[in-house]
Design a protein around this motif. Structure first.
Motif, PDB file in Angstrom:
ATOM      1  N   LEU A  57    -129.323 -15.646   8.506  1.00  0.00           N
ATOM      2  CA  LEU A  57    -129.279 -16.737   9.483  1.00  0.00           C
ATOM      3  C   LEU A  57    -128.021 -16.586  10.316  1.00  0.00           C
ATOM      4  CD1 LEU A  57    -130.132 -19.926   7.387  1.00  0.00           C
ATOM      5  CD2 LEU A  57    -131.664 -18.616   8.885  1.00  0.00           C
ATOM      6  N   GLU A 107    -127.795 -22.060  12.399  1.00  0.00           N
ATOM      7  CA  GLU A 107    -129.259 -22.037  12.333  1.00  0.00           C
ATOM      8  C   GLU A 107    -129.754 -22.843  11.141  1.00  0.00           C
ATOM      9  OE1 GLU A 107    -132.171 -18.650  13.279  1.00  0.00           O
ATOM     10  OE2 GLU A 107    -130.250 -17.658  12.991  1.00  0.00           O
ATOM     11  N   CYS A 157    -132.870 -23.572   8.493  1.00  0.00           N
ATOM     12  CA  CYS A 157    -133.999 -22.824   7.955  1.00  0.00           C
ATOM     13  C   CYS A 157    -134.786 -23.625   6.923  1.00  0.00           C
ATOM     14  CB  CYS A 157    -133.457 -21.535   7.318  1.00  0.00           C
ATOM     15  SG  CYS A 157    -134.703 -20.500   6.558  1.00  0.00           S
ATOM     16  N   GLY A 173    -125.189 -20.715   8.068  1.00  0.00           N
ATOM     17  CA  GLY A 173    -126.621 -21.040   8.065  1.00  0.00           C
ATOM     18  C   GLY A 173    -126.901 -22.278   7.238  1.00  0.00           C
ATOM     19  N   THR A 222    -129.679 -24.243   4.999  1.00  0.00           N
ATOM     20  CA  THR A 222    -130.915 -23.998   4.267  1.00  0.00           C
ATOM     21  C   THR A 222    -131.507 -25.274   3.689  1.00  0.00           C
ATOM     22  OG1 THR A 222    -130.065 -21.843   3.615  1.00  0.00           O
ATOM     23  CG2 THR A 222    -131.890 -22.721   2.314  1.00  0.00           C
TER      24      THR A 222
END
Ligand code: SF4
Lengths: 482, 211
Positions: A427, A431, A433, A449, A451
């Protein structure tokens, strides 16, 4: 009338433990025999090196199986054979050489049996009920789905198993989690385990081996059972186990390393004696009513920071302790979320379908059923990484790859991939996800990132709408359309 | 493994719960095949300014980077320290950075075992005791703590005195710097005997059939 029991009733764990005791030296940990050791490229090089330096060999090279999974690129067969990242390439080559030097059976990148180490053990039939199984990887708990005692170890222990085929172990405590009743529509094995971790916390089962029992667990396929046992470590447990039954035997029958003929019958007779005896006592018990469960989504930076799709990001008042409050505050910032935001309003950038938690054929089938006839939302990047070559081939045989590709998903080669981003699949900072993997720690899938852990169905629905979506409503709407 | 008994040192306070092994040593360093050289990468994402080229700039606000804490050999953290992956690299990184002991209310199982095999003392104290030590080390970086493994105590000069539990065998190994493989091989006769019998139980063999 049944015969009077000859000894006190025992749990599944106690039976497996007892059948592997080599020695019980006074005042020292038990020396436990290890039936199977699984090897991958990341946690083994220093152990092989240790053996070389001490002039030791493998005591039983037939009890080790190796593969490459963490570092391998998933883009193409060519990229896998020509790894660009030199440090990764060295690690993979080191395993190749070590397996050749020490006589370990090795499933290389293009082998039809290659895959994430926790996928291939069961697929080959190497993982069997009643065994002791270890690997230098915490998600070794996966294999407990077969009624094996399977746990993750560090590299010093890897070396120890290689040299002696045993491990000194102090006996863990036992913890039975019973999930009874029928799972509501849209609720999967992933949601059961996320709910459990949310309830007991990421250290809720430290020092314990969990046995999952109850009608909702028995009704699960082997794939679902593996998903549950896989994440036992996320609750701090030493291992997770599920009693072997007809579902287990049907899965194992005919696999490459399964016994055949008379040996098979004898094995099944042994396995049938493993389940926990009536009246056996556990150190702890927890009961969950399956009917109360809903699709789960994690909101924070630990698998215990879990809520349901119809709920909101918890507020500081929801934290159970001072320590939790501190973690919550940090998680809001890292995840860029405001307390009180409805989960369904959270928009995502990326979808990752795969890992040793949810990279199995059943997971891909479930996700494909959701996306069939749809396309992923604009600006979404979505990828499917089958957990193993066997899963990839099966999925292609069923045409699932075409469904995924026409919906806008990338269809990849098997490996760990974006579960931990040791290969190029990561990532970008910021970002967000929707991931079917098992850990949402800071930076797990790439620095910065964010998650969110979900089931394959929930990941698929989020890919299409671009935000977390209640799969229960989605499925109903879909049903109405048809 | 180096024997260890009494350790007197200043301590680094890291007042956070659930510090996972991904934070202790991020995955990019797990690609290495060596057993040494991990100290520089300890708490990498917290320790370095990742927006600078080559990530070499230290973040001044992170406790490990404050000059007054540089020589500390004890780390103090909150509950569930070392949760997550089984990577022994986490224990190597802590030890190679210079830590010889960690004090926390609880530790994750695999990390606990890995740290012990690398000669580190892990002291489980109560939440209140840990809080006191965190406060003292935060207020005064010079604050010294003494861990006595033989006596199983943690003390300081301000009268702090706490007992910690440790498995007697682990204690014996730490005190004597013993390596596990050698210890297990004392039982090789029992092992041979066990294996003979166990071999006949074909369900226990990972590879009983080949296609
Ligand atoms: S898929 Fe993820 S959790 Fe599973 S073994 Fe690979 S990196 Fe570990």
């Amino acid at each position: 009338m049944s015969k009077a029991p000859q000894s006190a009733p025992k749990t599944l764990f106690e039976k497996v433990w007892q059948q592997h005791v080599v020695a019980e030296p006074e005042g020292e940990p038990t020396i436990l025999y290890i039936d199977l050791h699984l090897v991958h490229e990341v946690t083994s090089p220093q152990a092989f090196e240790g053996l070389r330096m001490a002039g030791r060999k493998l005591r039983r090279s037939d009890r080790h199986i190796a593969t490459v999974d963490h570092n391998v690129p998933t883009t193409s067969a060519y990229d896998r054979l020509h790894i660009v990242d030199q440090i990764s390439a060295t690690q993979v080559n080191t395993l190749r050489k070590n397996c050749a030097d020490f006589g370990v059976e090795f499933f290389d990148v293009q082998d039809a049996s290659q895959g994430i180490v926790h996928m291939i053990g069961p697929e080959l039939g190497a993982t069997k009920p009643g065994m002791t199984i270890v690997c230098g990887d915490s998600h070794t708990s996966t294999h407990g789905a077969f009624g094996a005692l399977a746990f993750g170890i560090g590299t010093s222990e890897v070396e120890h198993v290689m040299a002696t085929q045993t491990l000194p172990q102090s006996k863990p405590k036992t913890f039975r989690i019973t999930v009874d009743g029928e799972l509501p529509f849209g609720v999967t094995a992933k949601d059961i385990i996320l709910d459990i971790i949310g309830k007991i916390g990421t250290d809720g089962a430290t020092g314990h081996v969990i046995e999952y029992a109850g009608s909702a667990i028995c009704a699960l396929s082997m794939e679902g059972r593996m998903t549950i046992c896989n994440m036992s470590i996320e609750a701090g447990a030493r291992a997770g186990m599920i009693a072997p039954d007809e579902t287990t035997f049907a899965y194992l029958n005919g696999r490459r390393f399964s016994p055949t003929g008379a040996a098979w019958n004898e094995a099944v007779a042994h396995w049938k004696a493993l389940p926990t005896d009536e009246g056996a006592v556990f150190d702890r018990e927890l009961h969950i009513d399956a009917a109360t469960l809903a699709p789960a989504v994690t909101w924070g930076t630990s698998p215990g920071m879990t809520t349901t799709i119809d709920a909101k990001v918890p507020t500081l008042e929801d934290a159970r302790s001072e320590a939790d409050r501190k973690s919550f505050a940090r998680a809001y910032e890292y995840m860029d979320l405001k307390p009180g935001t409805p989960m369904e309003e959270i928009k995502i950038d990326t979808v990752f379908l795969g890992s040793c938690t949810n990279g199995r054929i059943e997971d891909l089938r479930a996700a494909a059923a959701v996306i069939k006839g749809h396309h992923i939302a604009t600006k979404i990047r979505a990828m499917v990484v089958p957990g193993s070559q066997a899963v990839k081939h099966q999925a292609e045989k069923e045409g699932l790859d075409t469904i995924f590709k026409s919906a806008g998903f990338e269809w990849r080669e098997p490996g760990c991939s974006m579960c931990l981003g040791m290969n190029p699949d990561i990532l970008q900072p910021g970002e967000r996800c929707a991931s079917t993997s098992n850990r949402n720690f800071e930076g797990r899938q790439g620095r910065g990132g964010r998650t969110h852990l979900v089931s394959p169905e929930m990941a698929a629905a989020a890919a299409i709408t671009g935000h977390f979506t209640d799969i229960r409503k989605w499925k109903q709407a879909e049903g109405a359309k048809r | 493994m180096e024997p260890i008994n009494i350790l007197t040192s200043t301590a680094v306070p890291l007042p956070l719960p659930n510090i996972d092994t991904d934070q202790i040593i991020p995955k990019q360093f797990l690609k290495r095949i060596e057993r040494t050289g991990y100290g520089d990468f300890l708490f990498f994402d917290w320790r370095y300014d990742l927006d600078t080229p080559d990530h070499v700039e230290e973040r001044k606000d992170f406790v490990l980077n404050k000059p007054e804490y540089k020589s500390a050999e004890i780390l103090i953290a909150e509950k569930n320290f070392g949760c997550g992956s089984s990577r022994e690299h986490a224990a190597w990184a802590l030890q190679q950075y210079g830590f010889r002991a960690v004090i926390a209310p609880t530790f994750a199982d695999i990390f606990f075992s890995n740290a012990g095999k690398n000669g580190m003392i892990l002291c489980r104290l109560s939440e209140d005791e840990v809080k006191t030590l965190l406060e003292r080390s935060t207020a005064n970086p010079e604050h010294k703590i003494t861990i006595n493994l033989e006596a199983q105590t943690v003390t300081d000069e301000q009268g702090f005195n706490a007992k910690f539990e440790i498995d007697p065998f682990r204690k014996y190994c730490l005190l004597n710097g013993l390596d596990d493989i050698g210890l297990t091989l004392r039982h090789v006769k029992s092992l041979d005997k066990f294996e003979d019998k166990h071999n006949k139980e074909f369900w226990s063999a990972p590879k009983t059939a080949t296609a």
